[in-house]
Design an enzyme around this catalytic site. Structure first.
Site: not given
Ligand code: SAM
Length: 280
Positions: A39, A150
């Site tokens: 990632r 979020d």
């Protein structure tokens, strides 16, 4: 495009894992190492770093730290979500929670508040909006507001736009799709957009569940906190659940993900209604 040298030293991996756990609550045990390396590649390449370790040095440089942390968080969070994911929660909301919260027939109209904590790209919040709007169209005497929060800025940007690849609308019932989704005029763009009336009921804000307090109303009716507790250790789970519950009104509901064994310390007055549904 440069390919950044693919591996982190033990020390660099530990530093990243400690930082992520400390800031975001997400545990990164050694087994997650190759996932994290994968990632971080994209971000390292975007900054033209040849080595992931050089990227980590860049991250911890005090001149970059605050702004780079935002990108690191975007890279390490898992944002999988869907419309009507774990549909029994929406069915419960429609059949049981909303009628009970509104206090039966003839009750005064009021405004329901629903919070999608860890909302990812907004599909959970918009699913709630579709179900509630449908209840209003069927005669429900209430209005509603939905908050999505979020920690990842990337997903919040998508949530605010409300544009999704068309195939992601597959789990949405046909009638709702016709009513609440707009197709792009250019048919070559296989995208749908949430209708503006529905978008207007929903707003999105960046918020870290690890923060000591949340800038959210204290009389929320239903909180969805699904598929995020699973990334935290037990102690963090307990703290987060306790803080979330302090924003529920008496009688309000908390829904957690079906794969999450919900941990609470028994002092907050939560009652289990179904395996993943709790009530204050
Ligand atoms: C797997 S998604 C779940 C989305 C949605 N709730 C669902 O069930 O479909 C988990 C989300 O939690 C967010 N997240 C992780 N740690 C967080 C934190 N400390 N504070 C707020 N959000 C967080 C991630 O960015 C991600 O979008």
């Amino acid at each position: 495009m440069l390919q950044a040298a693919a591996h982190l030293t033990d020390q660099h991996f530990r530093s990243v894992a400690e930082l992520v756990q400390d800031q975001v609550g997400i545990r990164l045990p050694p087994g997650k190492r190759s996932m994290i390396e994968g990632r971080l590649q994209k971000r390292a390449r975007a900054l033209n770093y040849r080595s992931l370790n050089d990227y980590v040095e860049h991250l911890f440089d005090t001149r970059n730290f605050d702004s780079e942390l935002v990108h690191l968080i975007d890279s390490v969070t898992t944002n999988k979500t869907d419309f009507f994911r774990e549909p029994s929660h929406f069915e419960f909301m429609r059949r049981v929670a909303v009628p009970e919260l509104l206090g039966g027939r003839g009750a005064v109209p009021r405004r329901l508040k629903v919070w999608s904590a860890a909302c990812s790209t907004g599909m959970e919040a918009y699913t709630v909006a579709m179900v509630l709007d449908d209840l209003v169209r069927r005669g429900g005497k209430f209005r509603f507001r939905i908050l999505g929060t979020d920690i990842s800025t990337n997903v919040l940007q998508q949530a605010r736009l409300g544009i999704y690849p068309r195939e992601l609308a597959a789990p949405v019932p046909d009638e709702f799709r016709r009513r609440y989704f707009l197709s792009a005029r250019d048919k070559a763009r296989a995208e749908v957009r949430i209708a503006p009336e529905l978008r207007a009921t929903t707003h999105f804000m960046r918020m870290n569940l690890m923060d000591a307090s949340y800038p959210v109303d204290r009389d929320v009716d239903i909180i969805f906190c699904r598929n995020v507790l699973i990334y935290f250790d037990k102690q963090v789970q307990q703290q987060v659940v306790k803080r979330l519950c302090s924003h529920l009104r008496p009688g309000g509901y908390l829904m957690v993900g079906h794969s999450e064994s919900m941990v609470h310390d028994g002092t907050i007055g939560l009652r289990q209604v179904q395996p993943t549904i709790f009530r204050m």
